[in-house]
Design a protein around this motif. Structure first.
Motif: not given
Length: 801
Positions: A355-359, A763-774
């Motif tokens: 469903a997303n890049r890390f998955e 960082t690249p690995l941390a960036a998706p967390l800024f888009l995370e809901p909740g």
């Protein structure tokens, strides 16, 4: 073979089939006290479980219950009845087969008690109810076999603990009773064997030929997965192409809300008008049965579904399974893959859609584990005591009992073999009086000890109340959703009470794949009409939110050690390579922590890979310690693999924040006053029988139940902090909602070895967390500092500073 009755041999021959070796073996071992059969989906596993019963019953069976079949799903019992009826009729056997679940009518249930069928198909909850009646010894007189289907699924929940207590009771009523467990996915067969039948009746294990490996791969899509989110919308064109190319496709999702959203988007893109359905546990029974019937007839090309179709239902036309979103658990993936191609020695076909890049990384790790037959599963702890308290009350509803005999009986149940007598006596005292702080109240004075030393109900009328509240499934309270009466009043399903409270007339939301308009609340029912709105709210549904398993997390961390990743799509491999270049990749034996500024705030990212619940708890713990250290945290967000915290001051040395000393004690202190504890208390108090979900003639709303449980919790915490229910609550909270054990395991794994990497940017690995809901805000000193700074700026502008 000599032990195969002619009518079974003839039936197989007439079909042109040869009996599988494990089916022969089941007949050979029919006299075993306990037997676990592990066989692949499509291998005739369920028929193998029933063959000894059919052989023993014969063409002209004597009346009475012979075999009890127990399944985790109501839908599965109906499916098994359908599939078993055909061979029984074709063999010319006069065997009555009936099912008994929450959907069975009151009239039919009464008839089954008076005149049980030869084979009864039921669920753990219905078995507990039948055992609570005074005539249970008569109902089960003559019972020879119990078949527990999908035993691995039951072993993972309190429903399994309840069932094993029920089987211990049955064994006392029916000496010589044989137990059979059936499963396709068992990571630790001896452990499941001990769960099903502990020593001295050690469980024999029969492993069938596993058949060919499944044909599983990642779905190739034109568009790359998004950086965050969980819907899989980007893959809909490719998924529709696969649906067109196959007869019937099951499209699995991890949550009911995701399934609803995906079905809506899929339907909008379904230009060819392919017949597609939706199936999940919050839909009305009528809606589920309609989809199941259409599936059985081969009338649907695809079904968007959740765990409601994980287990055992045999639809031969399913030739493709698509898993949207990382499966989080290899065993669940294998179980779902098995839904495709219900034929022995033919590979099941499945596609994974991250469903997303890390998955993408997680899906590749899951594929590797599935191909290696490396199933995951954490060892089970001892049986929960809230379930035992309920069992004691249910036993009393059936009639007076001797405490010594009941203790001996309970400790023959797999999950309770290590139960001490003092722990049992504490549960008995709680069931009898409510415990020290509550024994003065009549409503919790439920059992009394008679002159003969046996325990019985103080008021026989309480038996009805106990039966109405049996069961271990405690979901968020829900309200039924129906079409308005003048529109036919058709039931659609249910939504959580909290979501319904946010609705005002005119609001629209998704349920059962259609958009409906909220019209009002009538008699605890949400009334709706159909709507043409294009932007509905997303209804919230009860259901499990999965966390990535420990074994799958370990595989991901092992993948990070590779020099490159040829098995990953280029966009994902380049993302990980960039992370390695600007920072580091997490390692299993070390804890990676990054610190960097972003938009005027200091950020700290902790890559614990401990699962969503544990990472969420880690955020609570770390911000608590940061607040105590004067670092002014403002909030955090968590995923399965990391926790991102932001605040006013940077973390220069994270080691003291992660010091394991006193961590559990500090956390328990925090937890004691937290809403998580009260939620857990409510669930355990309902299971244990302290709080009633249902009373004759009325249903308690979630708000009423929560209110009364909050008062009870506060009372016990103040006046009786050692109360059994508070002990149970602490145990449940630590291993359930907050998963504290995985935090401790993470700290033990890394042993204080921290890689702290200060950086100048995200960082690249941390960036998706800024888009995370909740996101979870933290209120504390940072709030006051921001107010003071804003005041100073304003005063300076006004020339007053």
């Amino acid at each position: 073979m000599s032990n195969v009755p002619p009518f079974i041999d003839t039936w197989f021959a007439a079909r042109g089939w040869a009996m599988h070796p494990h089916q022969h073996e089941m007949l050979e071992r029919a006299g075993a006290p306990a037997l676990l059969l592990i066989a692949p989906t499509g291998g005739g596993k369920t028929l193998a479980g029933f063959l000894p019963s059919l052989a023993d019953l014969g063409p002209d069976p004597a009346p009475g219950l012979h075999t009890l079949y127990i399944s985790p799903l109501k839908a599965l019992t109906a499916d098994i009845r359908r599939n078993l009826r055909a061979p029984v009729d074709e063999m010319g056997l006069s065997i009555r087969i009936e099912d008994r679940t929450g959907d069975t009518s009151h009239t039919q249930r009464r008839r089954q008690r008076a005149d049980p069928p030869h084979i009864l198909l039921t669920t753990p909850e219905s078995l507990a109810l039948m055992l609570s009646y005074e005539d249970a010894p008569r109902i089960f007189a003559g019972l020879k076999r119990v078949i527990v289907d999908e035993v691995h699924a039951l072993a993972e929940s309190k429903r399994g603990d309840q069932l094993m207590l029920g089987l211990a009771r049955l064994a006392a009523l029916c000496p010589g009773l044989s137990r059979v467990g059936l499963s396709a996915t068992v990571e630790d067969p001896p452990a499941i064997g001990r769960f099903l039948a502990p020593a001295p009746k050690a469980c024999e294990i029969l492993q069938a030929d596993p058949g060919p490996d499944p044909d599983i791969a990642m779905l190739e899509t034109d568009a790359p997965p998004p950086w965050s989110g969980g819907g899989g919308r980007y893959a809909i064109p490719a998924i529709l192409d696969e649906v067109r190319r196959h007869r019937t496709t099951l499209i699995f999702h991890n949550t009911r809300a995701q399934a609803e959203i995906f079905f809506h988007d899929l339907w909008l893109a379904n230009d060819a008008g392919l017949p597609i359905g939706i199936h999940h546990g919050s839909l009305a029974r009528e809606a589920r049965e309609k989809v199941e019937a259409a599936m059985a007839e081969g009338a649907l090309r695809a079904v968007v579904c959740t765990g409601s179709l994980d287990l055992g239902i045999d639809w031969g036309d399913v030739d493709l399974v698509i898993q949207v979103g990382a499966p989080k658990n290899v065993k669940r993936l294998v179980q779902r893959i098995g839904r495709a191609n219900h034929r022995y020695n033919a590979p099941s076909k499945a596609l994974l859609v991250p469903a997303n890049r890390f998955e993408v990384v997680e899906c590749v790790a899951a594929l590797q584990a599935a191909r290696a037959h490396d199933l995951d599963g954490d060892p089970r702890g001892p049986g929960p005591r809230d379930v035992l308290c309920q069992h004691i009350l249910a036993t009393a509803a059936a009639g007076p009992f001797d405490a010594d005999a009941l203790y001996d009986e309970v400790t023959t149940a797999g999950p309770y073999t290590t139960l001490t007598r003092p722990a049992f006596d504490a549960c008995l005292d709680f069931a009898a009086t409510g415990g020290y702080a509550l024994r003065a109240y009549d409503r919790w004075q439920r059992l009394k000890r008679g002159p003969d030393g046996r325990w019985a109900l103080r008021d026989p009328r309480a038996a009805k109340q106990i039966r109405m509240n049996l069961g271990t499934i405690v979901d968020t309270e829900t309200l039924k959703v129906r079409m308005q009466r003048h529109r036919g009043g058709a039931p659609l399903g249910e939504v959580e009470e909290g979501f319904a409270a946010t609705l005002t007339p005119g609001d629209t939301f998704l349920i059962g794949g259609q958009i409906v308009r909220y019209e009002g609340l009538r008699e605890m029912t949400v009334e709706v009409t159909r709507s043409a709105s294009a932007t509905p709210k997303i209804a919230t549904f009860m259901g499990t939110k999965f966390a990535t398993s420990t074994q799958l997390s370990d595989r991901i961390l092992t993948m990070f050690r590779q020099p490159d990743w040829p098995e990953l799509p280029r966009h994902t491999a380049e993302w990980l390579a960039l992370q390695r270049k600007v920072s580091r990749l997490p390692r299993r034996e070390r804890l990676l922590i990054e610190s960097f500024p972003h938009e005027g705030r200091a950020h700290t990212c902790v890559y614990g890979f401990a699962g969503r619940n544990a990472q969420q708890t880690l955020g609570l713990l770390l911000t608590q310690r940061m607040e105590a250290a004067g670092l002014a945290p403002l909030g955090f967000v968590a995923t399965d693999y990391a926790t991102l915290i932001w605040g006013l001051d940077p973390v220069t040395d994270p080691a003291p924040l992660l010091d394991g000393d006193n961590l559990r004690e500090a956390f328990e202190t925090w937890l004691a006053g937290n809403a998580v504890m009260k939620r857990t208390f409510r669930a355990s108090a309902i299971v244990a029988g302290l709080i009633e979900r249902n009373t004759p003639g009325r249903r308690k709303t979630g708000r009423q139940a929560t209110f009364s449980s909050d008062i009870l919790y506060d009372t016990l915490a103040k006046y009786d902090p050692g109360h059994l229910m508070l002990e149970i609550t602490r145990e449940e909270a630590m291993k359930g909602l907050v998963d504290f054990g995985r935090i401790e395991a993470m700290l033990a794994r890394t042993k204080g070895r921290i890689d702290h990497v200060p950086l100048s940017r995200v960082t690249p690995l941390a960036a998706p967390l800024f888009l995370e809901p909740g996101r979870v805000p933290v209120t504390g000193t940072a709030e006051q500092r921001l107010i003071d700074e804003a005041a100073e700026r304003l005063m300076a502008e006004a020339g007053l500073a």
